[in-house]
Scaffold this active site. Structure first.
Site, mmCIF file in Angstrom:
data_model
loop_
_atom_site.group_PDB
_atom_site.id
_atom_site.type_symbol
_atom_site.label_atom_id
_atom_site.label_comp_id
_atom_site.label_asym_id
_atom_site.label_seq_id
_atom_site.Cartn_x
_atom_site.Cartn_y
_atom_site.Cartn_z
ATOM 1 N N SER A 29 -5.871 -12.098 6.271
ATOM 2 C CA SER A 29 -4.520 -12.785 6.372
ATOM 3 C C SER A 29 -4.114 -13.328 4.961
ATOM 4 O O SER A 29 -4.784 -13.355 4.056
ATOM 5 C CB SER A 29 -4.664 -13.912 7.308
ATOM 6 N N ASP A 143 5.154 -9.273 -7.148
ATOM 7 C CA ASP A 143 3.500 -9.969 -6.919
ATOM 8 C C ASP A 143 2.786 -8.998 -7.018
ATOM 9 O O ASP A 143 1.551 -8.566 -6.418
ATOM 10 C CB ASP A 143 3.655 -10.283 -5.577
HETATM 11 N N1 LIG Z 1 -2.044 -1.491 5.060
HETATM 12 C C1 LIG Z 1 -3.218 -2.375 5.077
HETATM 13 N N2 LIG Z 1 -4.405 -1.696 5.312
HETATM 14 C C2 LIG Z 1 -5.445 -2.597 5.512
HETATM 15 N N3 LIG Z 1 -5.317 -4.014 5.243
HETATM 16 C C3 LIG Z 1 -4.322 -4.516 4.830
HETATM 17 C C4 LIG Z 1 -3.217 -3.624 4.775
HETATM 18 N N4 LIG Z 1 -2.043 -4.647 4.458
HETATM 19 C C5 LIG Z 1 -2.595 -5.705 4.146
HETATM 20 N N5 LIG Z 1 -3.914 -5.713 4.285
HETATM 21 C C6 LIG Z 1 -4.970 -6.912 4.225
HETATM 22 O O1 LIG Z 1 -4.438 -8.128 4.972
HETATM 23 C C7 LIG Z 1 -4.829 -9.127 4.135
HETATM 24 C C8 LIG Z 1 -3.337 -9.923 4.046
HETATM 25 O O2 LIG Z 1 -2.108 -8.739 3.739
HETATM 26 P P1 LIG Z 1 -0.902 -9.416 2.788
HETATM 27 O O3 LIG Z 1 -1.614 -9.678 1.389
HETATM 28 O O4 LIG Z 1 -0.054 -8.131 2.589
HETATM 29 O O5 LIG Z 1 -0.411 -10.549 3.370
HETATM 30 P P2 LIG Z 1 0.477 -11.722 2.765
HETATM 31 O O6 LIG Z 1 0.667 -12.810 3.642
HETATM 32 O O7 LIG Z 1 1.846 -11.023 2.098
HETATM 33 O O8 LIG Z 1 -0.299 -11.868 1.457
HETATM 34 P P3 LIG Z 1 -0.260 -12.759 0.172
HETATM 35 O O9 LIG Z 1 -0.739 -14.078 0.316
HETATM 36 O O10 LIG Z 1 -0.821 -12.161 -0.920
HETATM 37 O O11 LIG Z 1 1.326 -12.891 -0.196
HETATM 38 C C9 LIG Z 1 -5.065 -8.654 2.909
HETATM 39 O O12 LIG Z 1 -6.503 -8.824 3.033
HETATM 40 C C10 LIG Z 1 -4.839 -7.410 2.927
HETATM 41 O O13 LIG Z 1 -5.774 -6.467 1.928
#
Ligand SMILES: Nc1ncnc2c1ncn2[C@@H]1O[C@H](COP(=O)(O)OP(=O)(O)OP(=O)(O)O)[C@@H](O)[C@H]1O
Length: 462
Positions: A29, A143
């Site tokens: 997450s 980012d």
């Molecule tokens: N396509 C994917 N396949 C596998 N894991 C994923 C994928 N996209 C995101 N994740 C994992 O899910 C988690 C959260 O994803 P993401 O960073 O995109 O969310 P976010 O809320 O946008 O994060 P941030 O706080 O960095 O902005 C991370 O550990 C990431 O590696």
């Protein structure tokens, strides 16, 4: 942290999603999304189901991914489906499954005592290709960091997490936000990278929505149709969403940088309130917010509050990422925004009109003053045992003057990549066995201020 929307595990209550995808477990997450590992029922393909708790972020991410999809780059994550959330649910983005990231490559390299240069070159090339594709498509990622450069089990690296991305329109004098379909010269049929974008079920759509498809058959939309529908949803979801929007940048937001108590004492307080107003109106005003990105990878102009920037902020982040890959340690691990600037100038020297023409016009430039750094340590000292060609690549990215930074596309042609040792093919890469869960240091904006000597002066802080 779940912000608004349906919260954790609400994806299980989404028959539109679960009828097509089996939810296998939580993958991770972020600040405003929960990501689940899933399987496409039709063919068993592994997918990531990203439940985004903020509709604006979800639409930004989908818009940006659609725009970059036109580049057909293997180094940008593919958006397979999008289930809009409507009034009561979160948006769910279906992405290709990428279980590893560049942070894990750095961790493994550090544990192994170094990365072979031929491997390093292939990772660098993949990063450059992904970023170059984003910029060709007019998408500013905002980012970039090792944790957002995801990797498949077979070693293909892809730029991911476009939740803070923006479409760029260069007006000649400044950059403005634009919606992706405004870039298109006409209505071209858009074909998703793997299959058609699908709509949610009827009962989950707002009443003003266009025709809703309740069956299992996917509908292929033109890009213009799809974006029009997203636009309607965006217009609806942004009404009354002021609180959510101020939180959307999560731990990267200036608002999130400080607790309430910190803000009272913070010399950059004026910029926080400034940015709050600006962040709320970013899309309407066409201006950008400076509160983007993750601190360790944030450019000097962003740290000084710039709201008029372009792909150069991604290029600074790129320089920090490639330096981390070369050195296997973060280059500028600041513990606060001020400490971040302090670390940068101790290496590169003071930021002045000579080194960065126009810097004195940046919103926060005159609010804090740093002592003269008589002998900046220089990037060579930060990259010991690296070749002159490697240091040169980092130097060309980490220029104070944004106009002087090398582009990702330009660096792809650097002779470094055609000199021996040649980059290994992707199949020859040593891919980490698992993603990093706990790697010590943190670039979180929630960290405490590092130790520093701060003095209040007539003009601001020194
Ligand atoms: N396509 C994917 N396949 C596998 N894991 C994923 C994928 N996209 C995101 N994740 C994992 O899910 C988690 C959260 O994803 P993401 O960073 O995109 O969310 P976010 O809320 O946008 O994060 P941030 O706080 O960095 O902005 C991370 O550990 C990431 O590696």
């Amino acid at each position: 942290m779940a912000i608004g929307g349906g919260g954790s595990w609400s994806i299980h209550g989404r028959p539109d999603v679960t009828s097509r995808y089996e939810v296998l477990g939580r993958a991770g997450s972020g600040a405003y999304a929960d990501v689940y590992r899933g399987r496409r029922r039709s063919d068993g393909a592994a997918v990531a189901l990203k439940e985004v708790h903020d509709a604006v972020s979800a639409h930004r991410e989908a818009d940006a991914l659609l725009a970059v999809a036109a580049e057909s780059s293997p180094h940008v994550v593919a958006l397979l489906d999008h289930f809009p959330g409507g009034d009561h649910d979160d948006d769910v983005l279906v992405l290709e499954w990428l279980p590893l990231d560049l942070a894990a490559v750095v961790r493994d390299g550090r544990r192994a005592g170094g990365l072979p240069v031929a491997q390093l070159k292939r990772w660098m090339l993949q990063v450059l290709e992904g970023v170059a594709a984003c910029h060709r498509a007019g998408v500013l990622h905002r980012d970039l960091k090792p944790g957002n450069l995801l990797i498949s089990e077979d070693g293909v690296l892809k730029v991911a997490d476009f939740g803070q991305a923006r479409m760029l329109q260069d007006t000649g004098t400044n950059y403005q936000y634009m919606h992706p379909y405004e870039q298109s010269s006409g209505v071209e049929p858009w074909v998703s990278q793997h299959r058609a974008v699908q709509q949610g079920t009827k009962e989950e759509q707002p009443s003003h929505e266009p025709e809703i498809h309740t069956g299992q058959e996917p509908e292929t939309l033109t890009a213009a149709d799809y974006l029009h529908e997203m636009e309607q949803l965006r217009a609806k979801s942004t009404q009354g969403d002021v609180d959510k929007m101020s939180l959307q940048d999560g731990n990267a937001s200036c608002l999130a940088t400080c607790s309430t108590g910190d803000i009272d004492d913070d010399p950059f307080r004026a910029s926080y309130s400034y940015d709050l107003e600006e962040g709320i109106g970013e899309e309407e005003s066409g201006a950008f917010t400076s509160c983007v990105g993750t601190r360790w990878f944030r450019s000097p102009e962003l740290l000084y509050g710039s709201t008029n920037y372009g792909q150069e902020i991604d290029l600074w982040s790129l320089g920090c990422i490639l330096a981390e890959l070369l050195n296997l340690e973060p280059l500028f691990p600041g513990t606060s925004d001020i400490d971040q600037i302090g670390r940068i100038i101790s290496v590169l020297g003071n930021i002045t009109e000579e080194t960065f023409p126009g810097c004195s016009n940046l919103p926060d430039y005159n609010k804090i003053f740093f002592n003269k750094v008589e002998k900046p340590t220089g990037l060579e000292a930060c990259l010991p045992n690296r070749s002159a060609s490697e240091v040169s690549i980092i130097k060309r990215l980490l220029c104070y003057d944004p106009t002087k930074r090398a582009t990702a596309a330009g660096l792809l042609n650097d002779p470094y990549f055609t000199e021996v040792p040649l980059p290994v093919p992707i199949e020859g890469l040593q891919v980490p066995a698992s993603k990093d869960e706990d790697d010590g240091g943190s670039d979180s904006d929630f960290d405490e201020f590092g130790s520093m000597n701060l003095t209040k002066t007539d003009k601001g802080y020194a």
